[in-house]
Design an enzyme around this catalytic site. Structure first.
Site, PDB file in Angstrom:
ATOM      1  CG  ASP A  98      -2.416   0.548   1.135  1.00  0.00           C
ATOM      2  OD1 ASP A  98      -2.480   1.734   0.380  1.00  0.00           O
ATOM      3  OD2 ASP A  98      -3.298  -0.129   1.316  1.00  0.00           O
ATOM      4  CG  ASP A 199      -4.703   5.369   0.888  1.00  0.00           C
ATOM      5  OD1 ASP A 199      -5.412   4.588   1.252  1.00  0.00           O
ATOM      6  OD2 ASP A 199      -4.561   6.313   1.768  1.00  0.00           O
ATOM      7  CD  GLU A 253      -8.901   4.353  -1.433  1.00  0.00           C
ATOM      8  OE1 GLU A 253      -9.795   3.767  -0.698  1.00  0.00           O
ATOM      9  OE2 GLU A 253      -8.025   4.885  -1.169  1.00  0.00           O
ATOM     10  CG  HIS A 325      -8.921  -1.547   4.684  1.00  0.00           C
ATOM     11  ND1 HIS A 325      -8.623  -1.500   3.183  1.00  0.00           N
ATOM     12  CD2 HIS A 325      -8.525  -0.314   4.985  1.00  0.00           C
ATOM     13  CE1 HIS A 325      -8.171  -0.331   2.775  1.00  0.00           C
ATOM     14  NE2 HIS A 325      -8.168   0.345   3.847  1.00  0.00           N
ATOM     15  CG  ASP A 326     -11.445   1.810   3.422  1.00  0.00           C
ATOM     16  OD1 ASP A 326     -10.779   1.898   4.581  1.00  0.00           O
ATOM     17  OD2 ASP A 326     -10.682   2.155   2.369  1.00  0.00           O
TER      18      ASP A 326
END
Ligand code: GLC
Length: 554
Positions: A98, A199, A253, A325-326
């Site tokens: 990430d 990210d 993302e 995870h969001d």
């Protein structure tokens, strides 16, 4: 169509703190990952994406990085990480890191220096502005924690943070900062990692005038930094100077980016990403954010997926996901806890037989569900806590607020993975894990799923094997069929073959029929189904609750 290797990947996402505790301190770590590499491989996965595992004070559980070139001591150290990379590579699995460079942690050395004065070497690494009329420079609000500006007396200035206070935004207009980013990328690529998940990368270029934003309680001003003026320029720089020089790939993302816009980033001469993580289909039961809950709309879900599938086909490539995870667990959102096994299998089929690279989130493969917690003190995520405070300030009733938080909190996806029916779900040998294990662990866990031939876990393996063995799944085109309100059906075509995928989102029986000219089911083979086989009549059948069927016509 070319055969770039990222198109052949199936990615498993690890949010390390909750994956598996290997050293008995209550938090997941890289020892736990090493232990479970064979398990991950057994799913049919050939890449692992690590949510941030760098040192971090955890204002946003790792998405606030305080050192980009090390490993968080809670997770192990750099040597252990190298071992994980080697062992993964030995098993033909790639490793994706990430890359969080829209912001750092406020504990990062650069920020600690930057905040000291207006004329230190790191002074322009962040976005500093003078106040206006005794207040912040504009009306922007953060996504996580109140206003987007924090005052620092040493500089008599404000710094900007799109997320939490402990996540100051980097000033990407500063060429030195861009060099730092490239340096970080090279560091990990030289170590052997195979790519990045970038990210909120579309936030890195801000409107230089910093105008007031459309007034909103959260994310006010976002229109002035999402897909900002120099975004393409900076991304091209990263691509040309680093990414293109390695055998690696990038998945970006990108909140609030539609399919048409995504084409700009992922195709043609200006291609800067190999694929993008879209949000459109994750808003089928909410408005903008998961905690602003609306009833699930399959129409919205289909529309979003249909747009990305058809607009990108043949020109660009999709990332396929329904959990990370969001977000809360997908069975609790788009499926049914009552029909957990059926809906878990159906949702996987719907998502992972489309065109693109699947991303599976830890625990999704055993059908983990949301946790239900009665008090905000039990939620560790900054955005849950802030959403709660915001709703409190609007004088909404406690019960209502807690129902929204329970439904939409990211914490739902961050409970420890349930490995067995042992204490704490076999996640840790410590007395207490860092975050609560879902009390349904005696029933829902990996060991139980391994022992049950009808489990979601075994279905995932079957599904991924089918995907691997059939090029049509990876390279076929996509066409959605017109069906009733509660069905999602599509056809893929490739080299004279056809694949029909039918998914019911209903608890009741529905009637499905397709024209024979479109797809002749009597000549096709039923290759996947989440129920016992049931006869086809006149090219149609009744779907049982959350039934899915896949037919292949050669
Ligand atoms: C991304 C991450 C999320 C994080 C945010 C800020 O959306 O996926 O977990 O909180 O960026 O870094």
């Amino acid at each position: 169509m070319s055969n770039e290797w990222y198109k052949e990947l199936v990615v498993y996402q690890i949010w390390c703190r909750s994956f598996k505790d290997g050293n008995g301190d209550g938090a997941g770590d890289l020892y736990g990952v090493l232990e479970k590499l064979d398990y991950i491989k057994s799913l049919g996965v050939n890449a692992i994406w690590f949510s941030p595992i760098y040192p971090s004070p955890n204002a946003d559980w790792g998405y606030d990085v305080s050192d980009y070139k090390d490993i968080h001591p809670d997770f192990g150290d750099a040597d252990l990480f190298r071992k994980v990379v080697d062992e993964a590579h030995k098993r033909d699995m790639k490793i994706i890191m990430d890359l969080v460079v829209n912001h750092t942690s406020s504990e990062h050395y650069w920020f600690k220096e930057s905040r000291k004065s207006r004329d230190n070497p790191y002074s322009d690494y962040y976005i500093w502005k003078d106040g206006k009329n005794g207040g912040p420079p504009n009306n922007w609000t953060s996504l996580f924690e109140g206003g987007a500006w924090e005052y620092v007396p040493e500089r008599d200035q404000y710094y900007m943070h799109a997320f939490a206070k402990g996540q100051p935004d980097l000033n990407m207009d500063n060429p030195k900062v861009r060099e730092e980013v490239k340096d970080i990328m090279r560091f990990w690529l030289d170590m052997g990692v195979d790519g990045f998940r970038e990210d909120v990368i579309t936030f890195i270029s801000k409107d230089p005038d910093f105008p007031n934003g459309f007034p909103l309680p959260i994310a006010c001003g976002i229109e002035h930094y999402n897909k900002g003026p120099n975004l393409m320029k900076y991304l091209k720089e990263f691509r040309e100077d680093v990414i293109d020089k390695y055998d690696c790939f990038v998945v970006a993302e990108s909140p609030m980016t539609g399919a048409k816009d995504a084409l700009r980033f992922t195709s043609g001469d200006d291609k800067v990403f190999d694929m993008m993580i879209s949000f459109d289909h994750m808003n089928a039961d909410c408005f903008m954010t998961d905690t602003v809950h609306l009833p699930f709309s399959l129409r919205k879900f289909k529309k979003a997926l249909g747009a990305w599938q058809t607009k990108l086909y043949g020109k660009a490539w999709n990332a396929l996901y329904i959990e990370n995870h969001d977000h809360p667990r997908v069975i609790s959102r788009y499926g049914s806890e009552e029909f957990r096994a059926e809906s878990g299998k159906m949702l996987a089929t719907a998502a992972f037989l489309m065109s693109g690279t699947p991303f599976i989130y830890q625990g999704q493969e055993i059908g983990m569900t949301n946790i239900h917690l009665d008090s905000i003190d039990r939620f560790p995520d900054v955005s849950s806590v802030n959403t709660y405070a915001l709703m409190k300030s609007m004088h909404l009733p406690e019960k209502f607020i807690m129902s929204l938080i329970n439904y939409g909190a990211r914490d739902n996806g961050r409970t420890p993975v349930q490995w067995s029916a042992a204490k704490n779900g076999g996640f840790t040998t410590a007395d207490k894990p860092w975050f609560e294990v879902n009390p349904n662990y005696p029933e829902i866990n990996v060991e139980a799923a391994e022992a049950d031939p009808n489990s979601i876990l075994h279905y995932y393996r079957k599904l991924l094997r089918f995907r691997k063995e059939n090029e049509i799944v990876r390279y076929g085109d996509f066409r959605m069929l017109k069906t009733g309100r509660k069905l999602f059906a599509y056809i893929r075509r490739y080299n004279g073959q056809k694949l029909l995928v039918v998914c019911s989102f209903a608890e009741e029986e529905l009637n499905f029929r397709v024209a024979e000219s479109e797809f002749d089911m009597s000549k096709a083979e039923l290759v996947l189904c989440n129920y016992d086989f049931n006869q086809v009549v006149h090219n149609g059948f009744f779907t049982r609750p959350y039934e899915t069927r896949v037919y292949l016509l050669k």
